[in-house]
Design an enzyme around this catalytic site. Structure first.
Site, mmCIF file in Angstrom:
data_model
loop_
_atom_site.group_PDB
_atom_site.id
_atom_site.type_symbol
_atom_site.label_atom_id
_atom_site.label_comp_id
_atom_site.label_asym_id
_atom_site.label_seq_id
_atom_site.Cartn_x
_atom_site.Cartn_y
_atom_site.Cartn_z
ATOM 1 N N ASP A 94 39.470 49.571 37.945
ATOM 2 C CA ASP A 94 39.964 49.620 39.323
ATOM 3 C C ASP A 94 41.436 50.073 39.291
ATOM 4 O OD1 ASP A 94 39.896 49.173 42.062
ATOM 5 O OD2 ASP A 94 40.356 47.040 41.909
ATOM 6 N N ILE A 267 35.552 44.418 47.129
ATOM 7 C CA ILE A 267 35.871 43.108 47.696
ATOM 8 C C ILE A 267 36.447 42.215 46.599
ATOM 9 C CG2 ILE A 267 34.899 41.032 48.788
ATOM 10 C CD1 ILE A 267 32.699 42.959 49.965
HETATM 11 P P1 13P Z 1 40.528 43.285 49.172
HETATM 12 O O1 13P Z 1 41.938 42.824 48.874
HETATM 13 O O2 13P Z 1 40.346 43.573 50.617
HETATM 14 O O3 13P Z 1 39.502 42.363 48.649
HETATM 15 O O4 13P Z 1 40.327 44.682 48.405
HETATM 16 C C1 13P Z 1 40.048 44.724 47.033
HETATM 17 C C2 13P Z 1 40.090 46.089 46.464
HETATM 18 O O5 13P Z 1 40.148 47.088 47.152
HETATM 19 C C3 13P Z 1 40.031 46.234 44.997
HETATM 20 O O6 13P Z 1 40.289 47.546 44.598
#
Ligand code: 13P
Length: 321
Positions: A94, A267
């Protein structure tokens, strides 16, 4: 020794995205940093028969150790089988911010990486993303790029204001870079404070539809998609916490987005809230408790329920494993 994701039972997101776009649902992309989160994710996905993207950020790698996380993902594949479900599991980086980080993840068994060049100029973003795609595709690893900037804070990714994705740029970006999916900015944001109190919590589905028109059927990703359930905020605040004015994305709007070419929804914050609410409640109600299993156990249970709820009621990925 480099390891391929294929040798440890993981899959890339390519086929999962194609099916999700066609089927009008989105795959859950849940972040994990520790064992209880990972157990809850796998239990929820096996029980609902949903594919899953396990997300690891660079913050998670620093916190939990990169080697440990990668073996945990390998363990998750076996754990899912033990629970009786052979679900497709993707291990995804991520918000990768450098080429080197993406390479290091690919060499340690990641099946998918995000290269987030959204803070650079369009040309620099294209050049960086293209470089990662060229490396990743040699190993059948999928790459997510990003255009536009999300507001909010998530580990080391911070921005004050949204910069909505410009629909007129997406076709050029996708063609020049060869990315497999595109994260866009349409008003979702990282963290628990997504909208100002008194304002209408609304994401720009019109921009999403305009983007879809320009790159029909191309997999779109939504970051920052926690809904910040008020009941969780209340439990936290009733048990000694202090979260003021935390507001998230309404679930109906995400459900609407999931029916379109949006095929991955990220999420993280909602899981953090569910875990914190459960832990605060136990520690507040039972001040003599000092066995971590007695508060991490209920936290894991709360997470499992939250993840199942998202899969069934928001993403629509149940039964799609
Ligand atoms: P949130 O903070 O809304 O859960 O988003 C998480 C996210 O986009 C991880 O890359």
């Amino acid at each position: 020794m480099p390891v391929s994701y294929k040798d440890i039972g993981l899959v890339s997101s390519k086929e999962l995205f194609a099916k999700a776009v066609k089927g009008g649902y989105a795959i859950p992309a849940y972040n994990f940093n520790n064992m209880e989160q990972l157990q809850a994710i796998i239990m929820a996905c096996v029980e609902t028969s949903s594919p899953v993207i396990l997300q690891v950020s660079s913050g998670a790698r620093k916190y939990a150790n990169a080697t440990l996380l990668r073996y945990m993902a390998e363990g998750a594949v076996e754990y899912a089988k033990e629970l009786g479900g052979s679900i497709p599991i993707v291990l995804h980086l991520d918000h990768g911010d450098t080429y080197e980080l993406c390479v290091s993840c690919i060499e340690s068994g990641f099946a998918s990486v995000m290269i987030d060049g959204s803070h650079h100029s369009f040309e620099e973003n294209v050049a960086l993303t293209k470089k990662v795609v060229e490396y990743a595709h040699k190993y059948d690893v999928t790459v997510e790029g990003e255009l536009g900037i999300l507001a909010g804070i998530e580990d080391e990714v911070k921005a004050k204001e949204h910069v909505y994705t410009k629909p007129e740029e997406v076709e050029d970006f996708v063609t020049k870079t060869g990315v497999d999916s595109l994260a866009i900015a349409i008003g979702t944001s990282h963290g628990a404070y997504k909208f100002k109190p008194g304002t209408n919590p609304e994401i720009r589905l019109d921009i999403l539809h305009e983007i879809e028109k320009r790159i029909p059927g191309f997999p779109i990703v939504l970051h920052g998609s926690s809904s910040v359930p008020p009941e969780l905020v209340k439990i936290i605040n009733d048990n000694g916490g202090k979260l003021e004015d935390a507001i998230g994305i309404p679930e109906e709007q995400l459900r609407e987005a999931a029916k379109s070419a949006v095929c991955k929804i990220n999420i993280d914050s909602d899981g953090r809230l569910a875990m914190t609410a459960a832990i605060r409640k136990v520690l507040n109600e039972k001040p003599a408790e000092f066995d971590p299993r007695k508060y991490l156990g209920p936290a894991r249970e709360a997470l499992r329920e939250l993840y199942k709820h998202k899969i069934i009621n928001v993403l629509g990925s149940n039964g799609k494993a």
